[in-house]
Design a protein around this motif. Structure first.
Motif, PDB file in Angstrom:
ATOM      1  N   ASP A 143       0.834  -1.341   0.012  1.00  0.00           N
ATOM      2  CA  ASP A 143      -0.036   0.010  -0.079  1.00  0.00           C
ATOM      3  C   ASP A 143       0.854   1.106  -0.021  1.00  0.00           C
ATOM      4  N   GLY A 144       2.103   1.208  -0.405  1.00  0.00           N
ATOM      5  CA  GLY A 144       2.694   2.316  -0.392  1.00  0.00           C
ATOM      6  C   GLY A 144       3.757   2.378  -1.898  1.00  0.00           C
ATOM      7  N   GLU A 145       3.757   3.690  -2.208  1.00  0.00           N
ATOM      8  CA  GLU A 145       4.606   3.684  -3.476  1.00  0.00           C
ATOM      9  C   GLU A 145       5.615   4.854  -3.289  1.00  0.00           C
ATOM     10  N   THR A 146       6.701   4.879  -4.053  1.00  0.00           N
ATOM     11  CA  THR A 146       8.043   5.831  -4.020  1.00  0.00           C
ATOM     12  C   THR A 146       7.379   7.228  -4.082  1.00  0.00           C
ATOM     13  N   ALA A 147       6.591   7.607  -5.081  1.00  0.00           N
ATOM     14  CA  ALA A 147       6.028   8.928  -5.559  1.00  0.00           C
ATOM     15  C   ALA A 147       5.273   9.591  -4.255  1.00  0.00           C
ATOM     16  N   GLN A 148       4.568   8.896  -3.516  1.00  0.00           N
ATOM     17  CA  GLN A 148       3.851   9.452  -2.255  1.00  0.00           C
ATOM     18  C   GLN A 148       4.950  10.281  -1.468  1.00  0.00           C
ATOM     19  N   PHE A 149       5.981   9.943  -1.397  1.00  0.00           N
ATOM     20  CA  PHE A 149       7.259  10.556  -0.240  1.00  0.00           C
ATOM     21  C   PHE A 149       8.139  11.410  -1.104  1.00  0.00           C
ATOM     22  N   LEU A 150       8.200  11.400  -2.228  1.00  0.00           N
ATOM     23  CA  LEU A 150       9.208  12.000  -3.135  1.00  0.00           C
ATOM     24  C   LEU A 150       8.783  13.436  -3.134  1.00  0.00           C
ATOM     25  N   GLN A 151       9.921  14.407  -2.668  1.00  0.00           N
ATOM     26  CA  GLN A 151       9.621  15.913  -2.969  1.00  0.00           C
ATOM     27  C   GLN A 151      10.111  16.552  -4.271  1.00  0.00           C
ATOM     28  N   ALA A 152      11.376  15.817  -4.369  1.00  0.00           N
ATOM     29  CA  ALA A 152      12.087  16.844  -5.494  1.00  0.00           C
ATOM     30  C   ALA A 152      13.179  15.657  -6.068  1.00  0.00           C
ATOM     31  N   VAL A 153      13.378  15.695  -7.468  1.00  0.00           N
ATOM     32  CA  VAL A 153      14.209  14.821  -8.015  1.00  0.00           C
ATOM     33  C   VAL A 153      15.374  15.459  -9.005  1.00  0.00           C
ATOM     34  N   ARG A 154      16.586  14.785  -8.687  1.00  0.00           N
ATOM     35  CA  ARG A 154      17.822  15.407  -9.490  1.00  0.00           C
ATOM     36  C   ARG A 154      17.702  14.626 -10.642  1.00  0.00           C
ATOM     37  N   VAL A 155      17.763  15.243 -11.921  1.00  0.00           N
ATOM     38  CA  VAL A 155      17.812  14.432 -13.107  1.00  0.00           C
ATOM     39  C   VAL A 155      18.806  15.215 -14.222  1.00  0.00           C
ATOM     40  N   PHE A 156      19.243  14.056 -14.980  1.00  0.00           N
ATOM     41  CA  PHE A 156      19.950  14.652 -16.348  1.00  0.00           C
ATOM     42  C   PHE A 156      19.142  14.482 -17.494  1.00  0.00           C
ATOM     43  N   ARG A 157      18.750  15.045 -18.412  1.00  0.00           N
ATOM     44  CA  ARG A 157      18.119  14.960 -19.828  1.00  0.00           C
ATOM     45  C   ARG A 157      19.153  15.413 -20.655  1.00  0.00           C
ATOM     46  N   ALA A 158      19.389  14.455 -21.868  1.00  0.00           N
ATOM     47  CA  ALA A 158      20.205  14.632 -23.002  1.00  0.00           C
ATOM     48  C   ALA A 158      19.950  16.199 -23.670  1.00  0.00           C
ATOM     49  N   GLY A 159      20.804  16.837 -23.740  1.00  0.00           N
ATOM     50  CA  GLY A 159      20.311  18.376 -24.340  1.00  0.00           C
ATOM     51  C   GLY A 159      20.064  19.351 -23.259  1.00  0.00           C
ATOM     52  N   GLU A 160      19.739  18.965 -22.212  1.00  0.00           N
ATOM     53  CA  GLU A 160      19.325  19.781 -21.174  1.00  0.00           C
ATOM     54  C   GLU A 160      20.161  20.032 -19.867  1.00  0.00           C
ATOM     55  N   GLY A 161      20.919  18.890 -19.822  1.00  0.00           N
ATOM     56  CA  GLY A 161      21.844  18.983 -18.646  1.00  0.00           C
ATOM     57  C   GLY A 161      21.154  18.595 -17.294  1.00  0.00           C
ATOM     58  N   ILE A 162      21.722  18.806 -16.044  1.00  0.00           N
ATOM     59  CA  ILE A 162      21.323  18.470 -14.748  1.00  0.00           C
ATOM     60  C   ILE A 162      20.486  19.434 -14.027  1.00  0.00           C
ATOM     61  N   LYS A 163      19.265  19.113 -13.724  1.00  0.00           N
ATOM     62  CA  LYS A 163      18.316  19.901 -12.970  1.00  0.00           C
ATOM     63  C   LYS A 163      17.709  19.088 -11.796  1.00  0.00           C
ATOM     64  N   THR A 164      17.200  20.212 -10.786  1.00  0.00           N
ATOM     65  CA  THR A 164      16.543  19.662  -9.534  1.00  0.00           C
ATOM     66  C   THR A 164      15.147  19.941 -10.027  1.00  0.00           C
ATOM     67  N   GLN A 165      14.251  18.839  -9.844  1.00  0.00           N
ATOM     68  CA  GLN A 165      12.774  19.297 -10.384  1.00  0.00           C
ATOM     69  C   GLN A 165      11.788  18.771  -9.295  1.00  0.00           C
ATOM     70  N   ASP A 166      10.841  19.716  -8.847  1.00  0.00           N
ATOM     71  CA  ASP A 166       9.766  19.528  -7.909  1.00  0.00           C
ATOM     72  C   ASP A 166       9.137  18.128  -8.505  1.00  0.00           C
ATOM     73  N   ALA A 167       8.923  17.391  -7.552  1.00  0.00           N
ATOM     74  CA  ALA A 167       8.315  15.915  -7.928  1.00  0.00           C
ATOM     75  C   ALA A 167       6.877  16.228  -8.021  1.00  0.00           C
ATOM     76  N   GLY A 168       5.927  17.296  -7.687  1.00  0.00           N
ATOM     77  CA  GLY A 168       4.677  17.696  -7.779  1.00  0.00           C
ATOM     78  C   GLY A 168       4.180  17.596  -9.326  1.00  0.00           C
ATOM     79  N   GLY A 169       5.042  18.038 -10.181  1.00  0.00           N
ATOM     80  CA  GLY A 169       4.659  18.093 -11.580  1.00  0.00           C
ATOM     81  C   GLY A 169       4.863  16.827 -12.374  1.00  0.00           C
ATOM     82  N   ILE A 170       5.464  15.771 -11.963  1.00  0.00           N
ATOM     83  CA  ILE A 170       5.854  14.656 -12.540  1.00  0.00           C
ATOM     84  C   ILE A 170       4.876  13.512 -12.508  1.00  0.00           C
ATOM     85  N   LEU A 171       4.409  13.080 -13.696  1.00  0.00           N
ATOM     86  CA  LEU A 171       3.194  12.252 -14.058  1.00  0.00           C
ATOM     87  C   LEU A 171       3.653  10.817 -13.563  1.00  0.00           C
ATOM     88  N   PHE A 172       3.727  10.531 -12.121  1.00  0.00           N
ATOM     89  CA  PHE A 172       3.844   9.097 -11.918  1.00  0.00           C
ATOM     90  C   PHE A 172       2.812   8.264 -11.962  1.00  0.00           C
TER      91      PHE A 172
END
Ligand SMILES: Cc1cc2nc3c(=O)[nH]c(=O)nc-3n(C[C@H](O)[C@H](O)[C@H](O)COP(=O)(O)OP(=O)(O)OC[C@H]3O[C@@H](n4cnc5c(N)ncnc54)[C@H](O)[C@@H]3O)c2cc1C
Length: 300
Positions: A143-172
């Motif tokens: 009854d638990g999943e990772t996205a419930q607890f995630l506040q922010a995520v550090r990601v790398f995207r090709a062409g965009e580089g490294i960013k810290t992104q608020d988890a709220g806007g991500i469609l898990f």
């Protein structure tokens, strides 16, 4: 040896570059051929340098965590397979916010949280992967999943580089996210908000989840957890069992006798055999119940 492999060796200062590296030992199913080139990434600077080369040489790439949810093809994987090394395994806290590198093992994350008196994500004790894999797959159990607890995520995207992104806007969603390696994204770390909890309560939850797993899942043979997602209102294991496939053997691969949504490698199984069992289960379940089973397993 390819030119680009030599270039990677010359350019990456903190990483290990291994051409023709066997991937089988890096997956829990113990199946599959080699990576054309495996890079054990040692720093964010190397990550940026690696992608300069990946982009200029138009190389395919993919990301591997602990390989606990993947099927590697028998012929291996072309291009670069990236694993996150020690530099991505740091864990720290500020009050009840934990920040963890994507290379941290889930088990270590849960244990460290317990020592800090922070709880909520004990379900990850049952998921044998990395924090990066847990975010990418939105891993969950009990009854638990990772996205419930995630506040922010550090990601790398090709062409965009490294960013810290608020988890709220991500469609898990159920066992998936737009942050998987296949989508061209590398998760480098995450920030999780946990709850202040009594250490004994956390320990009790960890033990309960562990013993439930011991009783309900195969332990004798290598596997990769659930093959299919549970369809709405039902269980893939129940449908496969009803279709008469529990225990079905094809070469070295078998639909587990313990849990019908697991395929186990009884020794020397090939990727093709696993895929043939997957296909059989899908067809039989569909013809019996008109339910289309969707893969949870990531076929690389
Ligand atoms: C015995 C067993 C039980 C399991 N039980 C559960 C369960 O209860 N619940 C559950 O959710 N899962 C379960 N799993 C499946 C698996 O453990 C999870 O999906 C886990 O989150 C995968 O993590 P990993 O690090 O091993 O990723 P991998 O298996 O290596 O990769 C899985 C996917 O995530 C991507 N990925 C991995 N790391 C990153 C990264 N840093 N950045 C971007 N993409 C990345 C890969 O490209 C791939 O698409 C189980 C597996 C086993 C073997």
């Amino acid at each position: 040896m390819k030119d680009w492999v030599d270039k990677l060796r010359d350019t990456l200062r903190d990483s290990a570059v291994r051409p023709q590296a066997p991937l089988r030992p890096l997956t829990t199913l113990r199946i599959g051929g080699p990576a054309e080139c495996l890079v054990e990434l040692g720093s964010e600077a190397d990550l940026l340098a690696l992608f300069d080369l990946i982009e200029s040489a138009a190389l395919p790439f993919l990301v591997l965590g602990k390989g606990s949810n993947v099927l590697v093809p028998d012929e291996g994987v072309k291009g670069v397979v990236i694993r996150l090394g020690k530099a991505f395994q740091r864990i720290g806290r500020q009050e009840n916010l934990i920040s963890a590198g994507a290379g941290c093992a889930n088990g270590g994350f849960v244990e460290q949280s317990r020592k800090w008196g922070l709880g909520g994500m004990e379900f990850l004790i049952a998921v044998p992967g990395t924090i990066g894999g847990a975010i990418a797959m939105n891993a969950g159990a009990h009854d638990g999943e990772t996205a419930q607890f995630l506040q922010a995520v550090r990601v790398f995207r090709a062409g965009e580089g490294i960013k810290t992104q608020d988890a709220g806007g991500i469609l898990f969603a159920y066992r998936t996210s737009p942050l998987r390696g296949q989508e061209g994204v590398l998760v480098l770390g995450g920030e999780f908000r946990l709850k202040n909890m009594d250490g004994q309560d956390i320990k009790h939850r960890i033990r309960t989840f562990q013993s439930y797993r011991r009783e309900t899942q195969p332990r004798d043979f290598p596997n990769c957890g659930s093959i299919f997602k549970n369809p709405p209102g039902d269980f893939a294991a129940r449908l496969i069992e009803e279709a008469g496939l529990k225990g079905e053997i094809l070469g070295g691969a078998q639909v587990s006798e313990v849990h019908a949504n697991f395929i186990v490698n009884r020794g020397g199984a090939s990727s093709a055999e696993v895929l043939a069992l997957v296909d059989l289960a899908r067809k039989r379940v569909y013809s019996l119940n008109q339910v289309e089973l969707e893969l949870e397993l990531q076929v690389l």
